[in-house]
Design a protein around this motif. Structure first.
Motif, PDB file in Angstrom:
ATOM      1  N   GLY A 173       0.783  -1.227   0.000  1.00 50.24           N
ATOM      2  CA  GLY A 173       0.000   0.000   0.000  1.00 50.24           C
ATOM      3  C   GLY A 173       0.811   1.271   0.000  1.00 50.24           C
ATOM      4  N   THR A 174       2.120   1.199  -0.294  1.00 43.07           N
ATOM      5  CA  THR A 174       2.956   2.390  -0.339  1.00 43.07           C
ATOM      6  C   THR A 174       3.466   2.629  -1.747  1.00 43.07           C
ATOM      7  OG1 THR A 174       4.991   1.192   0.217  1.00 43.07           O
ATOM      8  CG2 THR A 174       3.675   2.037   2.064  1.00 43.07           C
ATOM      9  N   THR A 175       4.065   3.801  -1.973  1.00 40.87           N
ATOM     10  CA  THR A 175       4.680   4.100  -3.263  1.00 40.87           C
ATOM     11  C   THR A 175       6.169   4.341  -3.060  1.00 40.87           C
ATOM     12  OG1 THR A 175       4.201   6.466  -3.048  1.00 40.87           O
ATOM     13  CG2 THR A 175       2.578   5.119  -4.197  1.00 40.87           C
ATOM     14  N   MET A 176       6.962   3.846  -3.995  1.00 43.09           N
ATOM     15  CA  MET A 176       8.408   4.037  -3.937  1.00 43.09           C
ATOM     16  C   MET A 176       8.897   4.598  -5.254  1.00 43.09           C
ATOM     17  SD  MET A 176      11.473   1.317  -3.113  1.00 43.09           S
ATOM     18  CE  MET A 176      11.494   0.621  -4.760  1.00 43.09           C
ATOM     19  N   GLY A 177       9.746   5.605  -5.195  1.00 40.71           N
ATOM     20  CA  GLY A 177      10.370   6.154  -6.376  1.00 40.71           C
ATOM     21  C   GLY A 177      11.718   5.489  -6.603  1.00 40.71           C
ATOM     22  N   LEU A 178      11.890   4.858  -7.764  1.00 42.91           N
ATOM     23  CA  LEU A 178      13.161   4.256  -8.149  1.00 42.91           C
ATOM     24  C   LEU A 178      13.815   5.237  -9.113  1.00 42.91           C
ATOM     25  CD1 LEU A 178      14.537   1.508  -7.523  1.00 42.91           C
ATOM     26  CD2 LEU A 178      13.605   0.664  -9.682  1.00 42.91           C
ATOM     27  N   VAL A 179      14.820   5.974  -8.625  1.00 41.74           N
ATOM     28  CA  VAL A 179      15.322   7.148  -9.320  1.00 41.74           C
ATOM     29  C   VAL A 179      16.759   6.949  -9.783  1.00 41.74           C
ATOM     30  CG1 VAL A 179      15.653   9.655  -9.165  1.00 41.74           C
ATOM     31  CG2 VAL A 179      13.882   8.543  -7.801  1.00 41.74           C
ATOM     32  N   GLY A 180      17.071   7.460 -10.972  1.00 39.32           N
ATOM     33  CA  GLY A 180      18.442   7.404 -11.467  1.00 39.32           C
ATOM     34  C   GLY A 180      18.536   8.026 -12.849  1.00 39.32           C
ATOM     35  N   GLU A 181      19.764   8.320 -13.263  1.00 38.68           N
ATOM     36  CA  GLU A 181      19.992   8.894 -14.581  1.00 38.68           C
ATOM     37  C   GLU A 181      19.746   7.852 -15.676  1.00 38.68           C
ATOM     38  OE1 GLU A 181      20.557  12.091 -15.016  1.00 38.68           O
ATOM     39  OE2 GLU A 181      20.508  12.357 -12.838  1.00 38.68           O
ATOM     40  N   SER A 182      19.589   8.326 -16.897  1.00 41.66           N
ATOM     41  CA  SER A 182      19.406   7.419 -18.031  1.00 41.66           C
ATOM     42  C   SER A 182      20.596   6.479 -18.133  1.00 41.66           C
ATOM     43  CB  SER A 182      19.262   8.212 -19.329  1.00 41.66           C
ATOM     44  OG  SER A 182      18.106   9.007 -19.300  1.00 41.66           O
ATOM     45  N   GLY A 183      20.324   5.191 -18.331  1.00 42.21           N
ATOM     46  CA  GLY A 183      21.375   4.206 -18.476  1.00 42.21           C
ATOM     47  C   GLY A 183      21.869   3.597 -17.184  1.00 42.21           C
ATOM     48  N   CYS A 184      21.259   3.979 -16.046  1.00 42.86           N
ATOM     49  CA  CYS A 184      21.740   3.465 -14.759  1.00 42.86           C
ATOM     50  C   CYS A 184      21.189   2.075 -14.437  1.00 42.86           C
ATOM     51  CB  CYS A 184      21.397   4.435 -13.630  1.00 42.86           C
ATOM     52  SG  CYS A 184      19.638   4.473 -13.212  1.00 42.86           S
ATOM     53  N   GLY A 185      20.200   1.617 -15.208  1.00 41.32           N
ATOM     54  CA  GLY A 185      19.657   0.283 -14.991  1.00 41.32           C
ATOM     55  C   GLY A 185      18.334   0.234 -14.272  1.00 41.32           C
ATOM     56  N   LYS A 186      17.735   1.390 -13.988  1.00 43.20           N
ATOM     57  CA  LYS A 186      16.487   1.384 -13.203  1.00 43.20           C
ATOM     58  C   LYS A 186      15.338   0.725 -13.956  1.00 43.20           C
ATOM     59  CE  LYS A 186      15.323   6.128 -14.568  1.00 43.20           C
ATOM     60  NZ  LYS A 186      16.431   6.208 -15.568  1.00 43.20           N
ATOM     61  N   SER A 187      15.228   0.957 -15.266  1.00 48.86           N
ATOM     62  CA  SER A 187      14.167   0.308 -16.039  1.00 48.86           C
ATOM     63  C   SER A 187      14.419  -1.189 -16.151  1.00 48.86           C
ATOM     64  CB  SER A 187      14.055   0.925 -17.437  1.00 48.86           C
ATOM     65  OG  SER A 187      13.518   2.231 -17.358  1.00 48.86           O
ATOM     66  N   THR A 188      15.695  -1.573 -16.204  1.00 41.17           N
ATOM     67  CA  THR A 188      16.030  -2.995 -16.225  1.00 41.17           C
ATOM     68  C   THR A 188      15.589  -3.661 -14.935  1.00 41.17           C
ATOM     69  OG1 THR A 188      17.939  -2.554 -17.662  1.00 41.17           O
ATOM     70  CG2 THR A 188      17.892  -4.671 -16.513  1.00 41.17           C
ATOM     71  N   VAL A 189      15.741  -2.965 -13.803  1.00 42.65           N
ATOM     72  CA  VAL A 189      15.267  -3.502 -12.526  1.00 42.65           C
ATOM     73  C   VAL A 189      13.774  -3.815 -12.618  1.00 42.65           C
ATOM     74  CG1 VAL A 189      14.826  -2.976 -10.094  1.00 42.65           C
ATOM     75  CG2 VAL A 189      17.020  -2.386 -11.114  1.00 42.65           C
ATOM     76  N   GLY A 190      13.000  -2.897 -13.192  1.00 38.55           N
ATOM     77  CA  GLY A 190      11.568  -3.126 -13.344  1.00 38.55           C
ATOM     78  C   GLY A 190      11.260  -4.337 -14.195  1.00 38.55           C
ATOM     79  N   ARG A 191      11.979  -4.500 -15.296  1.00 40.00           N
ATOM     80  CA  ARG A 191      11.759  -5.645 -16.184  1.00 40.00           C
ATOM     81  C   ARG A 191      12.173  -6.950 -15.512  1.00 40.00           C
ATOM     82  NH1 ARG A 191      10.519  -4.350 -21.339  1.00 40.00           N
ATOM     83  NH2 ARG A 191      11.209  -6.378 -22.089  1.00 40.00           N
ATOM     84  N   LEU A 192      13.204  -6.888 -14.675  1.00 37.85           N
ATOM     85  CA  LEU A 192      13.619  -8.088 -13.943  1.00 37.85           C
ATOM     86  C   LEU A 192      12.556  -8.503 -12.935  1.00 37.85           C
ATOM     87  CD1 LEU A 192      17.375  -7.229 -13.239  1.00 37.85           C
ATOM     88  CD2 LEU A 192      16.485  -8.794 -14.972  1.00 37.85           C
ATOM     89  N   ILE A 193      11.966  -7.515 -12.256  1.00 38.68           N
ATOM     90  CA  ILE A 193      10.931  -7.820 -11.261  1.00 38.68           C
ATOM     91  C   ILE A 193       9.752  -8.541 -11.914  1.00 38.68           C
ATOM     92  CG2 ILE A 193       9.196  -6.780  -9.728  1.00 38.68           C
ATOM     93  CD1 ILE A 193      11.314  -4.620  -9.101  1.00 38.68           C
ATOM     94  N   LEU A 194       9.378  -8.103 -13.116  1.00 39.11           N
ATOM     95  CA  LEU A 194       8.261  -8.716 -13.829  1.00 39.11           C
ATOM     96  C   LEU A 194       8.678  -9.968 -14.613  1.00 39.11           C
ATOM     97  CD1 LEU A 194       6.532  -5.516 -15.233  1.00 39.11           C
ATOM     98  CD2 LEU A 194       5.757  -6.929 -13.342  1.00 39.11           C
ATOM     99  N   ARG A 195       9.968 -10.230 -14.610  1.00 35.15           N
ATOM    100  CA  ARG A 195      10.556 -11.327 -15.384  1.00 35.15           C
ATOM    101  C   ARG A 195      10.292 -11.189 -16.881  1.00 35.15           C
ATOM    102  NH1 ARG A 195       9.978 -17.244 -13.112  1.00 35.15           N
ATOM    103  NH2 ARG A 195      11.267 -17.550 -14.962  1.00 35.15           N
ATOM    104  N   LEU A 196      10.213  -9.945 -17.336  1.00 36.84           N
ATOM    105  CA  LEU A 196      10.224  -9.693 -18.769  1.00 36.84           C
ATOM    106  C   LEU A 196      11.645  -9.871 -19.289  1.00 36.84           C
ATOM    107  CD1 LEU A 196       7.941  -6.519 -18.854  1.00 36.84           C
ATOM    108  CD2 LEU A 196       7.306  -8.887 -19.309  1.00 36.84           C
ATOM    109  N   THR A 197      12.612  -9.674 -18.394  1.00 36.30           N
ATOM    110  CA  THR A 197      14.015  -9.996 -18.616  1.00 36.30           C
ATOM    111  C   THR A 197      14.445 -10.866 -17.442  1.00 36.30           C
ATOM    112  OG1 THR A 197      14.423  -7.887 -19.731  1.00 36.30           O
ATOM    113  CG2 THR A 197      16.350  -9.053 -18.875  1.00 36.30           C
ATOM    114  N   GLU A 198      15.217 -11.914 -17.716  1.00 40.80           N
ATOM    115  CA  GLU A 198      15.635 -12.809 -16.647  1.00 40.80           C
ATOM    116  C   GLU A 198      16.904 -12.296 -15.969  1.00 40.80           C
ATOM    117  OE1 GLU A 198      14.000 -15.159 -15.354  1.00 40.80           O
ATOM    118  OE2 GLU A 198      12.413 -15.352 -16.847  1.00 40.80           O
ATOM    119  N   ALA A 199      16.919 -12.331 -14.645  1.00 39.54           N
ATOM    120  CA  ALA A 199      18.069 -11.871 -13.874  1.00 39.54           C
ATOM    121  C   ALA A 199      19.234 -12.850 -13.990  1.00 39.54           C
ATOM    122  CB  ALA A 199      17.678 -11.707 -12.403  1.00 39.54           C
TER     123      ALA A 199
END
Length: 225
Positions: free
Chosen positions: A35-61
């Protein structure tokens, strides 16, 4: 059971290149309460979007654990992961690219309900789609329109309505305001916060914009690997 809906432990993603391994995500750790919100923040290319895809297993860790309700979803087989994705939804940066231009808004919102067998009839799903359009600030009669008939901000609202269709406990919003102007950005962020409160959902906002992230309950800074 833990009070955390999601816990990420030592998450890593390495990509092979001609010069060796690229450490796109290197030992990321965090947890987020229900029930909370978290901001995952970083510059372009830092891997933050990859973290999201890993969580959903759209990309395998490459390594690490992804505990969703205390269960490591990295161990799930394809069928179990398919059912789990009903409870894990994503809102992409570019709603026009993520919305099928050949489908009406109603068909787009109903599709995840049909895939996962939610509600008993097409009429019930259509009523639910119209209700969700109202929830995100659009009109129920927009259900017959196509994505190209909407502005960028309105398309992102449609994408949020689709993400809400299965009533998922966790939504990842990957740069949800990246293609929007200041006013639409503020409205979309307010909408995400409101839906989080209304449906008691957990939201991870992936963004390079620290001002946007300030609307979250907490912020995690992601650095270059």
């Amino acid at each position: 059971m833990s009070e955390n809906i999601l816990e990420v432990r030592h998450l890593k993603k390495y990509f092979p290149t001609k010069r060796g391994l690229l450490h796109a995500v290197d030992d990321v750790n965090f947890s987020i309460k229900k029930g909370t919100t978290m901001g995952l923040v970083g510059e372009s290319g830092c891997g933050k979007s990859t973290v999201g895809r890993l969580i959903l297993r759209l990309t395998e860790a490459t390594d690490g654990e992804i505990l969703f309700y205390d269960d490591d979803i990295r161990k799930y087989d394809r069928e179990k992961m398919r059912h789990t994705r009903r409870r894990l939804q994503i809102v992409f940066q570019d709603p026009y690219a993520s919305l099928n231009p050949r489908m009406t808004v109603g068909e787009i919102i109903k599709e995840p309900m049909e895939i996962h067998g939610i509600l008993d009839s097409s009429k019930d799903r259509e009523d639910r789609a119209a209700e969700l359009l109202k929830t995100v600030g659009l009109k129920p009669d927009h259900i017959r329109r196509y994505p190209h008939e909407f502005s960028g901000g309105q398309r992102q609202r449609v994408a949020i309505a689709r993400a809400l269709a299965n009533e998922p406990p966790l939504i990842l919003a990957d740069e949800p305001t990246g293609n929007l102007d200041t006013q639409n950005s503020s409205e979309v962020m307010a909408l995400l916060k409101e839906t989080s409160r209304k449906y008691e959902q957990t939201i991870i906002m992936i963004t390079h914009n620290r001002r946007i992230a300030q609307t979250a309950d907490r912020i995690l800074q992601v650095s270059d690997g």
